[in-house]
Scaffold this active site. Structure first.
Site, PDB file in Angstrom:
ATOM      1  NE  ARG A 285      -4.068  -1.846   2.145  1.00 23.12           N
ATOM      2  CZ  ARG A 285      -3.563  -2.887   3.011  1.00 23.12           C
ATOM      3  NH1 ARG A 285      -2.626  -3.008   3.771  1.00 23.12           N
ATOM      4  NH2 ARG A 285      -4.363  -4.059   2.917  1.00 23.12           N
TER       5      ARG A 285
ATOM      6  CE  LYS B 297       0.100  13.681 -15.026  1.00 25.81           C
ATOM      7  NZ  LYS B 297      -0.412  14.049 -16.406  1.00 25.81           N
TER       8      LYS B 297
ATOM      9  CD  GLU C 264       8.517  16.401 -23.360  1.00 19.41           C
ATOM     10  OE1 GLU C 264       7.842  17.353 -22.820  1.00 19.41           O
ATOM     11  OE2 GLU C 264       8.141  15.422 -23.902  1.00 19.41           O
TER      12      GLU C 264
ATOM     13  CE  LYS D  76       6.034  17.303 -14.825  1.00 17.42           C
ATOM     14  NZ  LYS D  76       6.320  15.939 -15.377  1.00 17.42           N
TER      15      LYS D  76
ATOM     16  CD  GLU E  49      -2.740  16.954 -16.484  1.00 21.08           C
ATOM     17  OE1 GLU E  49      -1.965  16.004 -16.398  1.00 21.08           O
ATOM     18  OE2 GLU E  49      -3.224  17.032 -17.780  1.00 21.08           O
TER      19      GLU E  49
ATOM     20  NE  ARG F  69       1.109  17.307 -13.623  1.00 20.85           N
ATOM     21  CZ  ARG F  69       1.474  16.448 -12.869  1.00 20.85           C
ATOM     22  NH1 ARG F  69       1.287  16.222 -11.782  1.00 20.85           N
ATOM     23  NH2 ARG F  69       2.760  15.614 -13.137  1.00 20.85           N
TER      24      ARG F  69
ATOM     25  CG  ASN G 185      -0.994  17.802 -21.615  1.00 24.10           C
ATOM     26  OD1 ASN G 185      -0.322  16.790 -21.115  1.00 24.10           O
ATOM     27  ND2 ASN G 185      -2.311  17.695 -20.806  1.00 24.10           N
TER      28      ASN G 185
ATOM     29  CG  HIS H 121       2.669  16.422 -24.925  1.00 21.19           C
ATOM     30  ND1 HIS H 121       3.606  17.530 -25.054  1.00 21.19           N
ATOM     31  CD2 HIS H 121       3.458  15.265 -24.595  1.00 21.19           C
ATOM     32  CE1 HIS H 121       4.649  16.863 -24.610  1.00 21.19           C
ATOM     33  NE2 HIS H 121       4.563  15.936 -24.237  1.00 21.19           N
TER      34      HIS H 121
ATOM     35  CG  HIS I 102      -0.066  12.095 -26.631  1.00 15.74           C
ATOM     36  ND1 HIS I 102      -0.633  12.843 -25.572  1.00 15.74           N
ATOM     37  CD2 HIS I 102       1.131  11.643 -26.251  1.00 15.74           C
ATOM     38  CE1 HIS I 102       0.042  12.807 -24.600  1.00 15.74           C
ATOM     39  NE2 HIS I 102       1.256  12.145 -25.026  1.00 15.74           N
TER      40      HIS I 102
ATOM     41  CG  HIS J  74       6.840  11.404 -26.185  1.00 18.76           C
ATOM     42  ND1 HIS J  74       5.509  11.632 -26.143  1.00 18.76           N
ATOM     43  CD2 HIS J  74       7.458  12.496 -25.077  1.00 18.76           C
ATOM     44  CE1 HIS J  74       5.262  12.381 -25.336  1.00 18.76           C
ATOM     45  NE2 HIS J  74       6.303  12.816 -24.924  1.00 18.76           N
TER      46      HIS J  74
HETATM   47  P1  NAD Z   1      13.822   4.979 -21.390  1.00 18.87           P
HETATM   48  O1  NAD Z   1      13.563   5.007 -19.788  1.00 18.87           O
HETATM   49  O2  NAD Z   1      13.265   4.041 -21.910  1.00 18.87           O
HETATM   50  O3  NAD Z   1      15.234   5.370 -21.664  1.00 18.87           O
HETATM   51  C1  NAD Z   1      15.707   5.621 -22.970  1.00 18.87           C
HETATM   52  C2  NAD Z   1      16.889   4.560 -23.233  1.00 18.87           C
HETATM   53  O4  NAD Z   1      18.001   5.281 -22.771  1.00 18.87           O
HETATM   54  C3  NAD Z   1      16.901   3.164 -22.685  1.00 18.87           C
HETATM   55  O5  NAD Z   1      17.351   2.333 -23.580  1.00 18.87           O
HETATM   56  C4  NAD Z   1      17.630   3.209 -21.427  1.00 18.87           C
HETATM   57  O6  NAD Z   1      17.968   2.077 -20.914  1.00 18.87           O
HETATM   58  C5  NAD Z   1      18.503   3.985 -22.064  1.00 18.87           C
HETATM   59  N1  NAD Z   1      19.477   4.970 -20.864  1.00 18.87           N
HETATM   60  C6  NAD Z   1      18.784   5.410 -19.657  1.00 18.87           C
HETATM   61  N2  NAD Z   1      19.621   6.224 -19.236  1.00 18.87           N
HETATM   62  C7  NAD Z   1      21.021   6.091 -19.934  1.00 18.87           C
HETATM   63  C8  NAD Z   1      22.066   6.505 -19.474  1.00 18.87           C
HETATM   64  N3  NAD Z   1      22.434   7.137 -18.424  1.00 18.87           N
HETATM   65  N4  NAD Z   1      23.112   6.114 -20.612  1.00 18.87           N
HETATM   66  C9  NAD Z   1      22.930   5.277 -21.746  1.00 18.87           C
HETATM   67  N5  NAD Z   1      21.580   4.757 -21.908  1.00 18.87           N
HETATM   68  C10 NAD Z   1      20.576   5.061 -21.029  1.00 18.87           C
HETATM   69  O7  NAD Z   1      12.929   6.416 -21.904  1.00 18.87           O
HETATM   70  P2  NAD Z   1      12.880   7.818 -21.394  1.00 18.87           P
HETATM   71  O8  NAD Z   1      12.846   8.697 -22.492  1.00 18.87           O
HETATM   72  O9  NAD Z   1      13.606   8.277 -20.303  1.00 18.87           O
HETATM   73  O10 NAD Z   1      11.181   7.859 -20.809  1.00 18.87           O
HETATM   74  C11 NAD Z   1      10.168   7.391 -21.555  1.00 18.87           C
HETATM   75  C12 NAD Z   1       8.980   7.146 -20.677  1.00 18.87           C
HETATM   76  O11 NAD Z   1       8.775   8.234 -19.744  1.00 18.87           O
HETATM   77  C13 NAD Z   1       7.720   6.871 -21.274  1.00 18.87           C
HETATM   78  O12 NAD Z   1       7.378   5.633 -20.935  1.00 18.87           O
HETATM   79  C14 NAD Z   1       6.944   7.786 -20.818  1.00 18.87           C
HETATM   80  O13 NAD Z   1       5.449   7.661 -20.979  1.00 18.87           O
HETATM   81  C15 NAD Z   1       7.341   8.247 -19.671  1.00 18.87           C
HETATM   82  N6  NAD Z   1       7.144   9.618 -19.007  1.00 18.87           N
HETATM   83  C16 NAD Z   1       6.482  10.040 -17.771  1.00 18.87           C
HETATM   84  C17 NAD Z   1       6.178  10.942 -17.540  1.00 18.87           C
HETATM   85  C18 NAD Z   1       5.532  11.414 -16.378  1.00 18.87           C
HETATM   86  O14 NAD Z   1       5.118  12.467 -15.740  1.00 18.87           O
HETATM   87  N7  NAD Z   1       5.605  10.110 -15.345  1.00 18.87           N
HETATM   88  C19 NAD Z   1       6.527  12.144 -18.157  1.00 18.87           C
HETATM   89  C20 NAD Z   1       7.219  11.962 -19.550  1.00 18.87           C
HETATM   90  C21 NAD Z   1       7.454  10.891 -19.990  1.00 18.87           C
HETATM   91 ZN    ZN Z   2       6.180  14.595 -23.554  1.00 22.60          ZN
END
Ligand code: NAD
Ligand code: ZN
Length: 352
Positions: free
Chosen positions: A114, A136, A178, A219, A229, A233, A237, A240, A244, A256
């Site tokens: 929990r 999030k 971003e 942010k 949101e 907030r 978007n 986006h 999206h 993305h």
């Molecule tokens: P990711 O976590 O898949 O990382 C991208 C790639 O880089 C992966 O292959 C990872 O292994 C590699 N990597 C990570 N750090 C590294 C480093 N220091 N050196 C070498 N390689 C490295 O992708 P991302 O772009 O970081 O995140 C995308 C995700 O984030 C999506 O699932 C998206 O939905 C989510 N997201 C969430 C929010 C939120 O508010 N929670 C906001 C934006 C995006």
């Molecule tokens: Zn985004």
């Protein structure tokens, strides 16, 4: 720096994660979640820092790198590993990785027993400026992205810029998409710092540090006003709504950040129609400096609109957008008719 009131966000090079976490929460048992790319590079160093500060690292769980790990199957496996390791309700989970590890780890921390404490150790630029702050968390279902989740604020975010040295340049661009978005929304110093995009893309530590600090405080400030949101907030978007749609219409073949880049250009075109301010050229210049495309190939505008219509963030009969009245002055909830939306999307599509 301290973002919002709730939890510290530390940005720097060579951070002592163990000590920072010891200052932010009570030292005790913990587990480390990471992925198969980041783990071999950095998990050892992080474990040593945690142990030196008195943390007992009961388990390191390494999930496959990539979006596929935001799944119910992987989530279940992580929960079971924590249970077998004996992590209790007073334990903490450290999420070391990009947005995937952050979103998965966040949902694990929100639901395991929990809820346990979460520390975000973002390793991609996107995770540092965007996903690690805001609370999030979530998983994907075969039916759609981010359909399962919870809000959980981390107890600490520690963004070590040293991690970015191994990050591929394309992934830097994804985070910069971003950053450009937030600079246009924020205006002021963050907008001014966008002059350093090219340096940041080349890996300049000073430029990256400035952009990360200013973006993450922007942010955090927006989120602190509106955690769930319900209002402002939504400005985050920007780009986006179309973004999206482009992502979904491409069957997620389009990254993305690339989709959001073209999405921002389309929404800048809509902003020009609605408010008469022409920021389209500015958008294109900044996005190019960040190594991002401003057009997308091989998609049909009608498919993109169809995907936008199915997006969970849309309600009512019209398309609702965040638009820019000028730099630093976003307006959210602007309704735009089908015809206008279609022509803005068409403008950012190129024949295959
Ligand atoms: P990711 O976590 O898949 O990382 C991208 C790639 O880089 C992966 O292959 C990872 O292994 C590699 N990597 C990570 N750090 C590294 C480093 N220091 N050196 C070498 N390689 C490295 O992708 P991302 O772009 O970081 O995140 C995308 C995700 O984030 C999506 O699932 C998206 O939905 C989510 N997201 C969430 C929010 C939120 O508010 N929670 C906001 C934006 C995006
Ligand atoms: Zn985004």
């Amino acid at each position: 720096m301290r973002a919002g009131e709730a939890y510290p966000v530390e940005v720097g090079c060579g951070l002592d994660v163990g000590a920072l976490a010891a200052a932010a929460l009570e030292v005790g048992d913990c587990a480390l979640l990471t992925d198969s790319t980041v783990g071999p590079l950095y998990a050892g160093r992080v474990r040593r820092s945690l142990r030196a500060a008195g943390w007992r690292v009961l388990e390191t769980v390494e999930v496959p790198a990539g979006e596929g790990s935001k799944s119910l199957a992987v989530y279940g496996e992580v929960l079971r590993r924590l249970a077998r390791a004996g992590l209790m309700r007073d334990g903490a989970l450290f999420a070391l990785g990009g947005g995937v590890v952050g979103d998965l780890g966040g949902f694990v921390a929100a639901s395991y027993m929990r809820g346990i404490s979460l520390v975000m150790l973002p390793t991609t630029l996107l995770a540092m400026v965007d996903s690690s702050v805001g609370g999030k968390t979530g998983l994907d279902l075969p039916e759609g992205k981010n359909l399962v989740g919870a809000f959980l604020q981390p107890r600490l975010v520690a963004a070590d810029l040293g991690f970015l040295e191994s990050l591929p340049r394309r992934e830097l661009s994804m985070g910069l998409a971003e950053v450009v978005k937030m600079g246009l929304l924020a205006g002021g110093r963050l907008f001014g710092a966008l002059q350093r995009l090219a340096e940041a893309l080349a890996g300049d530590a000073g430029a990256l540090e400035e952009l990360v600090l200013l973006s993450v405080s922007f942010k955090a400030g927006v989120v602190a006003e509106d955690e769930r949101e319900r209002g402002r907030r939504a400005i985050l978007n920007y780009g986006h709504t179309v973004g999206h749609g482009l992502e979904a219409a491409s069957g997620y073949g389009l990254a993305h950040g690339e989709a959001v880049a073209a999405g921002m250009v389309a929404e800048a075109l809509l902003s020009r129609r609605v408010f008469g301010t022409d920021l389209v050229g500015l958008h294109e210049r900044l996005l190019r400096e960040a190594g991002l495309p401003v057009r997308v190939r091989g998609l049909e505008a009608a498919e993109v609109l169809g995907a936008m219509r199915r997006d969970k963030k849309r309600r009512g009969g019209e398309h609702r957008f965040v638009l820019l009245r000028e730099v630093g002055r976003p307006v959210w909830g602007v309704e735009v008719g089908e015809e206008e939306a279609l022509s803005a999307v068409e403008a950012v599509l190129e024949a295959a």
